[in-house]
Scaffold this active site. Structure first.
Site, PDB file in Angstrom:
ATOM      1  N   GLY A   8       0.841  -1.194   0.000  1.00 43.76           N
ATOM      2  CA  GLY A   8       0.000   0.000   0.000  1.00 43.76           C
ATOM      3  C   GLY A   8       0.869   1.234   0.000  1.00 43.76           C
ATOM      4  N   GLY A  13      -1.557   2.292   6.778  1.00 44.71           N
ATOM      5  CA  GLY A  13      -1.910   1.362   7.845  1.00 44.71           C
ATOM      6  C   GLY A  13      -1.279  -0.007   7.682  1.00 44.71           C
ATOM      7  N   SER A  15       1.801  -1.280   8.447  1.00 47.04           N
ATOM      8  CA  SER A  15       2.535  -1.823   9.594  1.00 47.04           C
ATOM      9  C   SER A  15       1.603  -2.201  10.740  1.00 47.04           C
ATOM     10  CB  SER A  15       3.587  -0.822  10.076  1.00 47.04           C
ATOM     11  OG  SER A  15       4.567  -0.627   9.081  1.00 47.04           O
ATOM     12  N   HIS A  54       7.265   3.315  15.588  1.00 54.54           N
ATOM     13  CA  HIS A  54       7.041   1.880  15.400  1.00 54.54           C
ATOM     14  C   HIS A  54       7.491   1.099  16.635  1.00 54.54           C
ATOM     15  CE1 HIS A  54       6.157   1.143  10.964  1.00 54.54           C
ATOM     16  NE2 HIS A  54       6.104   2.454  11.107  1.00 54.54           N
ATOM     17  N   ARG A  58       5.075  -1.337  19.890  1.00 50.36           N
ATOM     18  CA  ARG A  58       5.212  -2.765  20.201  1.00 50.36           C
ATOM     19  C   ARG A  58       5.510  -2.955  21.686  1.00 50.36           C
ATOM     20  NH1 ARG A  58       8.322  -2.119  15.690  1.00 50.36           N
ATOM     21  NH2 ARG A  58      10.257  -2.572  16.795  1.00 50.36           N
ATOM     22  N   GLU A  66      17.230  -6.300  14.018  1.00 47.20           N
ATOM     23  CA  GLU A  66      17.493  -5.317  12.973  1.00 47.20           C
ATOM     24  C   GLU A  66      18.393  -5.986  11.955  1.00 47.20           C
ATOM     25  OE1 GLU A  66      19.160  -1.869  14.860  1.00 47.20           O
ATOM     26  OE2 GLU A  66      17.254  -1.336  15.795  1.00 47.20           O
ATOM     27  N   ASP A  87       9.455  -5.639   8.249  1.00 44.09           N
ATOM     28  CA  ASP A  87       9.035  -4.276   7.936  1.00 44.09           C
ATOM     29  C   ASP A  87      10.277  -3.447   7.625  1.00 44.09           C
ATOM     30  OD1 ASP A  87       7.476  -2.040   7.575  1.00 44.09           O
ATOM     31  OD2 ASP A  87       6.636  -2.030   9.596  1.00 44.09           O
TER      32      ASP A  87
END
Length: 172
Positions: A8, A13, A15, A54, A58, A66, A87
């Site tokens: 998208g 939206g 993530s 982000h 969480r 990472e 992501d």
């Protein structure tokens, strides 16, 4: 086990939806695989703020990795630990291109790796080709490369969703 690709536009939206899917996934703690370079590498306060946003979203259930380049390796390493959320593929592609790695081969390796996973994988990517054709060669090359990579991974995925204004549209 399912391989899910979520695509998208920016701020659509993706993530948040991916996190919801990963939290509802298989047993074990969900694993978040960030492909962005660490915030200090950006020297860009806006990108650093995005990364921090982000991270703040969480909770402690997530295990975080990472990995800006070796996506196949980290997926193999974490298989069986719980649902994985990657992501995002678009940043991974940018990292590969900047490192002058063969993104096509890396994409094929990723698609093959996904077919052999035993735990769910949710991948986030950007649909960068919906706007006007970029006005410079580098941006056009990136846009074309992102489109080709997205097609590779969509082909390997069990499900593909297009996010529009926070709403998931199932396209596969």
């Amino acid at each position: 086990m399912a391989i899910t690709l979520i695509t998208g536009g920016a701020r659509s939206g993706k993530s948040l939806y991916a996190e919801k899917l990963a939290l509802g996934g298989a047993s074990g703690s969900p694993v978040y695989i960030a492909t962005a370079q660490p915030p200090e590498a950006w020297g860009d306060s806006e990108m650093s703020a995005r990364i921090a946003s982000h991270q703040a979203r969480r909770d402690t259930r997530w295990r975080n990795y990472e990995e800006p380049l070796d996506l196949t390796g980290i997926l193999q390493k974490t298989d069986g630990e719980g649902a994985r959320l990657v992501d995002c593929l678009t940043l991974w592609l940018a990292n590969l291109m900047e490192a002058e790695r063969d993104w096509r081969q890396e994409g094929r390796n990723l698609a093959d790796c996904l077919k052999n996973q035993t735990s769910a994988v949710v991948l986030v990517t950007n649909e960068v080709g919906l706007g006007i054709v970029p006005d410079n060669a580098l941006a056009r090359r990136f846009c074309d490369s992102a489109g080709a990579l997205n097609q590779m991974i969509a082909s390997a995925a069990d499900e593909v969703y297009l996010m529009v204004s926070g709403l998931p549209l199932k396209v596969k």
